[in-house]
Design a protein around this motif. Structure first.
Motif, PDB file in Angstrom:
ATOM      1  N   SER A  96       0.860  -1.194   0.000  1.00  0.00           N
ATOM      2  CA  SER A  96       0.000   0.000   0.000  1.00  0.00           C
ATOM      3  C   SER A  96       0.890   1.236   0.000  1.00  0.00           C
ATOM      4  N   GLY A  97       0.283   2.382  -0.318  1.00  0.00           N
ATOM      5  CA  GLY A  97       1.018   3.643  -0.225  1.00  0.00           C
ATOM      6  C   GLY A  97       1.418   3.903   1.212  1.00  0.00           C
ATOM      7  N   MET A  98       0.515   3.642   2.145  1.00  0.00           N
ATOM      8  CA  MET A  98       0.825   3.861   3.561  1.00  0.00           C
ATOM      9  C   MET A  98       1.975   2.982   4.020  1.00  0.00           C
ATOM     10  N   TYR A 122      -1.644  13.769   3.209  1.00  0.00           N
ATOM     11  CA  TYR A 122      -2.686  12.749   3.159  1.00  0.00           C
ATOM     12  C   TYR A 122      -3.121  12.390   4.594  1.00  0.00           C
ATOM     13  N   GLU A 171       4.744  16.764   0.786  1.00  0.00           N
ATOM     14  CA  GLU A 171       3.717  16.254  -0.115  1.00  0.00           C
ATOM     15  C   GLU A 171       3.358  17.421  -1.016  1.00  0.00           C
ATOM     16  N   ASN A 175      -2.580  16.752  -1.094  1.00  0.00           N
ATOM     17  CA  ASN A 175      -3.939  16.255  -1.011  1.00  0.00           C
ATOM     18  C   ASN A 175      -4.588  16.920   0.209  1.00  0.00           C
ATOM     19  N   ASP A 205       6.233  12.774  -1.273  1.00  0.00           N
ATOM     20  CA  ASP A 205       5.071  11.994  -1.709  1.00  0.00           C
ATOM     21  C   ASP A 205       4.600  12.617  -3.021  1.00  0.00           C
ATOM     22  N   SER A 227       1.539   6.462  -3.613  1.00  0.00           N
ATOM     23  CA  SER A 227       0.456   5.519  -3.459  1.00  0.00           C
ATOM     24  C   SER A 227       0.199   5.035  -4.885  1.00  0.00           C
ATOM     25  N   THR A 229      -1.804   2.912  -5.686  1.00  0.00           N
ATOM     26  CA  THR A 229      -3.249   2.687  -5.774  1.00  0.00           C
ATOM     27  C   THR A 229      -3.877   3.703  -6.739  1.00  0.00           C
ATOM     28  N   LYS A 230      -3.244   4.869  -6.853  1.00  0.00           N
ATOM     29  CA  LYS A 230      -3.826   6.001  -7.567  1.00  0.00           C
ATOM     30  C   LYS A 230      -3.479   5.926  -9.058  1.00  0.00           C
TER      31      LYS A 230
END
Ligand SMILES: *Cc1c(COP(=O)(O)O)cnc(C)c1O
Length: 427
Positions: A96-98, A122, A171, A175, A205, A227, A229-230
């Motif tokens: 995961s990004g986390m 985030y 970041e 976000n 990030d 991440s 995921t994005k």
């Protein structure tokens, strides 16, 4: 033939994969296996010597396949391909990004250290910094969007922990408001606080720009995080993360990953290999669509303010940083609706094509309410300073026709009733 450097998008279908090792299959199969057979015991011994750093690798030697928590062909090919976009020595992919973010923070910070980070971040990162890092005795300083580099320096000095500064975590764009900070400026600051035996690292990030529109390592950062995921995954069907940097730092990241066991699975890596083939065409279309959406919202009477890099005013500091650091404005558009939570929710509840969901960077457009959703855990007073208020709506723009997206936004905004009293309050 002349030497020719291929662009990353031309290499996403083939780079790092040898068909002859997989029965000639044109596509890399899924290596759905936990362990790999050694030819001889001597070979197994040699692989482990390298895996555990017991001796240096010879020039011709490659780390052999051992066990899927340590290495796996799907992960290795994916990491090689991801490295091309950021021109990084190496990459590590995570589940995961986390887990990419927390592994980097755990590896490079220890109790007593000082971490400087940009706000907003985030929601999950914010939680990890304020709750977990605080628990293990890492001191932190959060930089607010309006603060100058002079103010940042003053805060570091006033903390009395300048000699303990270990990392600057950025970041940018952030976000959910697209706030940008100057990576090169913070890299210079990190150098200023580095000594012969302590390098202050800069980690960025880069999720909001994907690997396409901003290259933090080229701006002086040491580590870039995603991440995946994005945009990288891009189809809202997987959770993953990535970290990239130079060989020396990546050995440390990969070693901690081996022992935390938070690498991505072969199947998820395989899905990402597939996603990477269309990364550039997807992202190019998404940012084009987002510019159209942002311009539409910007002239709408029920929209108070649009937060979009493609609408930054020329001549401002943020615009200068944006032009220096990013090659496109991205596909994330946030805006303040006239009113508050009631109006924001009315808008979200009336969307017909766009889906009401968190996450971003995918082929379908998504909408959400940061204050009560992704950033619900962020300190309310800080939220206000970072423009994360009840009237803020965040959109992630996909690859749909802009005619349909505008139609959807238009009809949803049409249904938002702005009450008399609200109008009076707003003057
Ligand atoms: C989603 C996101 C993360 C967390 O990534 P996961 O894959 O959900 O763990 C981190 N940073 C940013 C900017 C994000 O948008």
């Amino acid at each position: 033939m002349n030497k020719h450097d291929f662009n990353p998008e031309s290499l996403m279908m083939t780079y790092g994969y040898k068909p002859e090792l997989s029965e000639g299959a044109i596509k890399c199969p899924i290596f759905q296996t936990s362990t790999f057979v050694f030819k001889t015991a001597e070979e197994g011994k040699a692989f482990f010597e390298l895996a555990y750093g017991l001796r240096q690798k010879s020039d011709t030697e490659e780390l052999g396949l051992i066990y899927s928590r340590i290495n796996n062909p799907n992960l290795e090919i994916l990491e090689n391909r991801l490295s091309l976009w950021d021109k990084a020595d190496d990459c590590a992919v995570f589940e995961s990004g986390m887990s990419a973010i927390s592994t980097v923070l755990l590896e490079f910070l220890q109790p007593g250290d000082l971490l400087v980070f940009s706000n907003p971040v985030y929601g999950g990162t914010d939680h990890f910094i304020h709750h977990f890092l605080a628990k293990i005795g890492v001191h932190t300083i959060g930089v607010m969007p309006h603060q100058s580099m002079e103010e940042v320096k003053a805060m570091i000095e006033a903390s009395g922990k300048a000699d303990k500064l270990a990392m600057i975590y950025l970041e940018t764009p952030a976000n959910p408001t697209n706030n940008i900070v100057d990576i090169a400026d913070f890299s210079l600051l990190a150098k200023k606080y580095s000594t012969d035996d302590k390098q202050v690292l800069v980690a960025v990030d880069n999720t909001y720009m994907g690997p396409l529109w901003q290259h933090p390592l080229q701006c002086g950062a040491d580590l870039v995080l995603y991440s995946a995921t994005k945009y990288i995954g891009g189809h809202s069907d997987l959770i993953a993360g990535a970290v990239l940097g130079n060989a020396e730092l990546m050995i440390r990241v990969k070693t901690l990953r081996t022992f935390l066991g938070n690498m991505v699975s072969p199947h998820t890596a395989w899905l990402m290999l597939r996603s990477l083939e269309t990364l550039k065409v997807r992202m190019d279309q998404q940012t084009k669509n987002a510019q159209v959406v942002a311009e539409y919202l910007n002239q709408h009477p029920k929209v108070e303010k649009v937060y979009y890099l493609g609408l930054l005013e020329e001549g401002t500091d943020k615009y200068t940083t944006y032009r220096k650091q990013c090659s496109a404005p991205g596909a994330m558009v946030s805006f303040d609706i006239v009113g508050g939570e009631r109006e924001a929710f009315a808008f979200l509840n009336n969307l017909k094509l766009m889906k009401l969901a968190v996450s971003l960077g995918s082929t379908e457009s998504l909408a959400e309410h940061p204050k009560t959703m992704t950033h619900a855990g962020v300190d309310p007073e800080q939220c206000k300073q970072m423009n994360i208020t009840a009237k803020l709506v965040r959109l992630s723009i996909g690859v749909e026709s802009t005619k349909d997206l505008i139609w959807d936004l238009d009809q949803a905004l049409e249904k938002v009733a702005i009450t008399e009293s609200k109008n009076e309050v707003l003057g």
